[in-house]
Design a protein around this motif. Sequence first.
Motif, PDB file in Angstrom:
ATOM      1  N   ALA A  64       0.838  -1.194   0.000  1.00  9.18           N
ATOM      2  CA  ALA A  64       0.000   0.000   0.000  1.00  9.18           C
ATOM      3  C   ALA A  64       0.877   1.250   0.000  1.00  9.18           C
ATOM      4  N   LYS A 112      -3.865   1.425  -3.009  1.00  7.74           N
ATOM      5  CA  LYS A 112      -4.577   1.002  -1.808  1.00  7.74           C
ATOM      6  C   LYS A 112      -4.987  -0.460  -1.951  1.00  7.74           C
ATOM      7  N   PRO A 113      -5.187  -1.155  -0.846  1.00  5.69           N
ATOM      8  CA  PRO A 113      -5.622  -2.556  -0.946  1.00  5.69           C
ATOM      9  C   PRO A 113      -6.891  -2.715  -1.790  1.00  5.69           C
ATOM     10  N   SER A 115      -1.642  -4.673   2.463  1.00 12.02           N
ATOM     11  CA  SER A 115      -1.780  -3.617   3.483  1.00 12.02           C
ATOM     12  C   SER A 115      -0.628  -3.655   4.469  1.00 12.02           C
TER      13      SER A 115
END
Length: 126
Positions: A13, A86-87, A126
């Motif tokens: 991330a 982002k995840p 993440s």
Amino acid sequence: VQLQASGGGLVQAGGSLRLSCAAFGRTFTYYTMGWFRQAPGKEREFVAAISWSGGSTDYTDSVKGRFTISRDNAKNTVYLQMNALKPEDTAVYYCAASKPPSPSTVLHTLGGYDYWGQGTLVTVSS
């Protein structure tokens, strides 16, 4: 037109990736190009599109300010630079080509495109 997407992979991330989509066969200079993605268990969704000249681009709200679509017509290639990943960006990413004319009203839809690449997997941890 045959499309071949590449550049996917595993990234943390906040990291970046650049996807490429090479077109083979008919010249794609006058085609609008798009990127879509499909997360596990979800429908394929629009990510970004670019006009044949590169002068007009469009993005889904969730990637605005983080992703940039561009193209090099001399190399028959379209790119998707993805920053601040982002995840929730985890998905298989597909490139697609829309034959002219390409009304802007359909470029967010799967039906607005005539050719599709095989997809490249992007995994954001993440």
